[in-house]
Scaffold this motif. Structure first.
Motif, PDB file in Angstrom:
ATOM      1  N   SER A   1       0.830  -1.201   0.000  1.00  0.00           N
ATOM      2  CA  SER A   1       0.000   0.000   0.000  1.00  0.00           C
ATOM      3  C   SER A   1       0.869   1.257   0.000  1.00  0.00           C
ATOM      4  O   SER A   1       0.609   2.212  -0.733  1.00  0.00           O
ATOM      5  CB  SER A   1      -0.929  -0.015   1.213  1.00  0.00           C
ATOM      6  OG  SER A   1      -1.635   1.190   1.314  1.00  0.00           O
ATOM      7  N   LYS A   2       1.906   1.249   0.836  1.00  0.00           N
ATOM      8  CA  LYS A   2       2.811   2.397   0.889  1.00  0.00           C
ATOM      9  C   LYS A   2       3.524   2.581  -0.448  1.00  0.00           C
ATOM     10  O   LYS A   2       3.697   3.708  -0.919  1.00  0.00           O
ATOM     11  CB  LYS A   2       3.836   2.222   2.009  1.00  0.00           C
ATOM     12  CG  LYS A   2       3.248   2.370   3.394  1.00  0.00           C
ATOM     13  CD  LYS A   2       4.287   2.122   4.469  1.00  0.00           C
ATOM     14  CE  LYS A   2       3.671   2.152   5.855  1.00  0.00           C
ATOM     15  NZ  LYS A   2       4.661   1.842   6.901  1.00  0.00           N
ATOM     16  N   LEU A   3       3.921   1.459  -1.065  1.00  0.00           N
ATOM     17  CA  LEU A   3       4.579   1.540  -2.370  1.00  0.00           C
ATOM     18  C   LEU A   3       3.644   2.138  -3.416  1.00  0.00           C
ATOM     19  O   LEU A   3       4.066   2.958  -4.241  1.00  0.00           O
ATOM     20  CB  LEU A   3       5.058   0.156  -2.811  1.00  0.00           C
ATOM     21  CG  LEU A   3       6.331  -0.357  -2.139  1.00  0.00           C
ATOM     22  CD1 LEU A   3       6.555  -1.831  -2.463  1.00  0.00           C
ATOM     23  CD2 LEU A   3       7.536   0.464  -2.543  1.00  0.00           C
ATOM     24  N   ALA A   4       2.375   1.749  -3.370  1.00  0.00           N
ATOM     25  CA  ALA A   4       1.406   2.294  -4.323  1.00  0.00           C
ATOM     26  C   ALA A   4       1.218   3.794  -4.100  1.00  0.00           C
ATOM     27  O   ALA A   4       1.121   4.566  -5.062  1.00  0.00           O
ATOM     28  CB  ALA A   4       0.076   1.563  -4.190  1.00  0.00           C
ATOM     29  N   THR A   5       1.171   4.216  -2.830  1.00  0.00           N
ATOM     30  CA  THR A   5       1.020   5.637  -2.519  1.00  0.00           C
ATOM     31  C   THR A   5       2.217   6.437  -3.041  1.00  0.00           C
ATOM     32  O   THR A   5       2.060   7.486  -3.659  1.00  0.00           O
ATOM     33  CB  THR A   5       0.876   5.845  -1.000  1.00  0.00           C
ATOM     34  OG1 THR A   5      -0.261   5.120  -0.544  1.00  0.00           O
ATOM     35  CG2 THR A   5       0.724   7.314  -0.654  1.00  0.00           C
ATOM     36  N   ILE A   6       3.416   5.907  -2.806  1.00  0.00           N
ATOM     37  CA  ILE A   6       4.621   6.602  -3.263  1.00  0.00           C
ATOM     38  C   ILE A   6       4.680   6.608  -4.789  1.00  0.00           C
ATOM     39  O   ILE A   6       5.081   7.603  -5.404  1.00  0.00           O
ATOM     40  CB  ILE A   6       5.886   5.973  -2.647  1.00  0.00           C
ATOM     41  CG1 ILE A   6       5.901   6.242  -1.127  1.00  0.00           C
ATOM     42  CG2 ILE A   6       7.153   6.523  -3.287  1.00  0.00           C
ATOM     43  CD1 ILE A   6       7.017   5.563  -0.381  1.00  0.00           C
ATOM     44  N   ALA A   7       4.248   5.505  -5.424  1.00  0.00           N
ATOM     45  CA  ALA A   7       4.237   5.466  -6.886  1.00  0.00           C
ATOM     46  C   ALA A   7       3.304   6.543  -7.440  1.00  0.00           C
ATOM     47  O   ALA A   7       3.629   7.202  -8.436  1.00  0.00           O
ATOM     48  CB  ALA A   7       3.802   4.086  -7.378  1.00  0.00           C
TER      49      ALA A   7
ATOM     50  N   ALA B   1      13.526  12.852  -6.565  1.00  0.00           N
ATOM     51  CA  ALA B   1      14.657  12.017  -6.147  1.00  0.00           C
ATOM     52  C   ALA B   1      14.396  11.411  -4.772  1.00  0.00           C
ATOM     53  O   ALA B   1      14.674  10.222  -4.543  1.00  0.00           O
ATOM     54  CB  ALA B   1      15.940  12.840  -6.133  1.00  0.00           C
ATOM     55  N   ASP B   2      13.851  12.204  -3.842  1.00  0.00           N
ATOM     56  CA  ASP B   2      13.531  11.698  -2.502  1.00  0.00           C
ATOM     57  C   ASP B   2      12.473  10.600  -2.563  1.00  0.00           C
ATOM     58  O   ASP B   2      12.583   9.575  -1.877  1.00  0.00           O
ATOM     59  CB  ASP B   2      13.033  12.834  -1.595  1.00  0.00           C
ATOM     60  CG  ASP B   2      14.128  13.823  -1.230  1.00  0.00           C
ATOM     61  OD1 ASP B   2      15.319  13.495  -1.392  1.00  0.00           O
ATOM     62  OD2 ASP B   2      13.776  14.936  -0.769  1.00  0.00           O
ATOM     63  N   LEU B   3      11.440  10.819  -3.380  1.00  0.00           N
ATOM     64  CA  LEU B   3      10.379   9.817  -3.501  1.00  0.00           C
ATOM     65  C   LEU B   3      10.915   8.514  -4.091  1.00  0.00           C
ATOM     66  O   LEU B   3      10.561   7.423  -3.624  1.00  0.00           O
ATOM     67  CB  LEU B   3       9.234  10.355  -4.366  1.00  0.00           C
ATOM     68  CG  LEU B   3       8.332  11.407  -3.722  1.00  0.00           C
ATOM     69  CD1 LEU B   3       7.403  12.027  -4.757  1.00  0.00           C
ATOM     70  CD2 LEU B   3       7.521  10.799  -2.587  1.00  0.00           C
ATOM     71  N   LYS B   4      11.771   8.628  -5.090  1.00  0.00           N
ATOM     72  CA  LYS B   4      12.337   7.420  -5.691  1.00  0.00           C
ATOM     73  C   LYS B   4      13.238   6.688  -4.702  1.00  0.00           C
ATOM     74  O   LYS B   4      13.259   5.452  -4.671  1.00  0.00           O
ATOM     75  CB  LYS B   4      13.099   7.774  -6.968  1.00  0.00           C
ATOM     76  CG  LYS B   4      12.169   8.112  -8.124  1.00  0.00           C
ATOM     77  CD  LYS B   4      12.916   8.369  -9.405  1.00  0.00           C
ATOM     78  CE  LYS B   4      11.944   8.630 -10.561  1.00  0.00           C
ATOM     79  NZ  LYS B   4      12.629   8.859 -11.829  1.00  0.00           N
ATOM     80  N   ALA B   5      13.949   7.434  -3.853  1.00  0.00           N
ATOM     81  CA  ALA B   5      14.782   6.807  -2.824  1.00  0.00           C
ATOM     82  C   ALA B   5      13.904   6.087  -1.796  1.00  0.00           C
ATOM     83  O   ALA B   5      14.210   4.958  -1.387  1.00  0.00           O
ATOM     84  CB  ALA B   5      15.665   7.850  -2.145  1.00  0.00           C
ATOM     85  N   GLN B   6      12.805   6.731  -1.371  1.00  0.00           N
ATOM     86  CA  GLN B   6      11.877   6.095  -0.442  1.00  0.00           C
ATOM     87  C   GLN B   6      11.290   4.832  -1.051  1.00  0.00           C
ATOM     88  O   GLN B   6      11.168   3.803  -0.387  1.00  0.00           O
ATOM     89  CB  GLN B   6      10.733   7.041  -0.086  1.00  0.00           C
ATOM     90  CG  GLN B   6      11.079   8.143   0.865  1.00  0.00           C
ATOM     91  CD  GLN B   6       9.867   9.047   1.128  1.00  0.00           C
ATOM     92  OE1 GLN B   6       8.795   8.860   0.578  1.00  0.00           O
ATOM     93  NE2 GLN B   6      10.062  10.037   1.984  1.00  0.00           N
ATOM     94  N   TYR B   7      10.933   4.903  -2.322  1.00  0.00           N
ATOM     95  CA  TYR B   7      10.349   3.764  -3.014  1.00  0.00           C
ATOM     96  C   TYR B   7      11.336   2.594  -3.043  1.00  0.00           C
ATOM     97  O   TYR B   7      10.972   1.451  -2.746  1.00  0.00           O
ATOM     98  CB  TYR B   7       9.948   4.175  -4.434  1.00  0.00           C
ATOM     99  CG  TYR B   7       9.112   3.152  -5.163  1.00  0.00           C
ATOM    100  CD1 TYR B   7       7.734   3.118  -5.002  1.00  0.00           C
ATOM    101  CD2 TYR B   7       9.692   2.227  -6.017  1.00  0.00           C
ATOM    102  CE1 TYR B   7       6.954   2.187  -5.664  1.00  0.00           C
ATOM    103  CE2 TYR B   7       8.920   1.290  -6.690  1.00  0.00           C
ATOM    104  CZ  TYR B   7       7.553   1.276  -6.509  1.00  0.00           C
ATOM    105  OH  TYR B   7       6.789   0.355  -7.161  1.00  0.00           O
ATOM    106  N   ALA B   8      12.583   2.889  -3.391  1.00  0.00           N
ATOM    107  CA  ALA B   8      13.609   1.838  -3.451  1.00  0.00           C
ATOM    108  C   ALA B   8      13.840   1.227  -2.069  1.00  0.00           C
ATOM    109  O   ALA B   8      13.985   0.008  -1.935  1.00  0.00           O
ATOM    110  CB  ALA B   8      14.913   2.411  -4.013  1.00  0.00           C
TER     111      ALA B   8
END
Length: 173
Positions: free
Chosen positions: A124-130, A154-161
């Protein structure tokens, strides 16, 4: 012929009224006016979008951060009483000795079920960040030189990874 013309006119009014009502109650096609981070104690909980002057944030993320239980029954979202916060648990007030033992009707959760719930939470968190990444990329298309959007992306992509790595580790256990 008069009946036909009056029927067409009445039909046009009915359909116009229905579409006007649908437009007022739907967010589909509305423009996102802003994206804000929802934080608690300096920790980011989720992203909220602003549409027509109203903030829309994920209810589950906000309720978990507030320590409030959340259940969904049909089309109703119900929040229960807040649970004890870590601050209260660290500094409990002196209590009298209870004269009776209280029990709760909460079912116990098996470790497998807890793992499944945690995996679902990560997804769910991954979907929200996506979604946030997609919105930020759209904002960058409008303003490609905006440094703030570039940093946010860049921050969002780092959180996603990071979340993907945590999810992979949890699934590997």
């Amino acid at each position: 012929m008069k009946k036909f013309v009056s029927g067409v006119i009445v039909g046009a009014f009915l359909f116009a009224g229905v579409s006007a009502f649908a437009d007022s109650s739907s967010l589909i096609g509305q423009k996102v006016q802003g994206l804000f981070a929802v934080e608690k104690g300096g920790t980011k909980i989720a992203d909220a979008v602003i549409i027509n002057g109203s903030a829309y944030a994920p209810v589950r993320a906000v309720s978990q951060a507030a320590g409030v239980g959340l259940t969904v029954e049909g089309k109703t979202i119900k929040m229960s009483e807040p649970t004890a916060t870590p601050e209260v648990m660290a500094n409990p007030e002196p209590m009298e000795t209870p004269t009776s033992v209280e029990t709760t009707n909460r079912p116990t959760i098996s470790p497998e079920k807890a793992k499944e719930q945690k995996i679902a939470s990560f997804k769910s968190k991954l979907a929200t960040i996506a979604g946030s990444i997609a919105m930020t990329e759209a904002q960058l298309r409008d303003k490609p030189d905006n440094v703030e959007y570039q940093k946010k992306l860049a921050d969002l992509k780092a959180q996603y990874a990071e979340l993907q790595a945590q999810l992979a580790e949890l699934q590997g256990q």
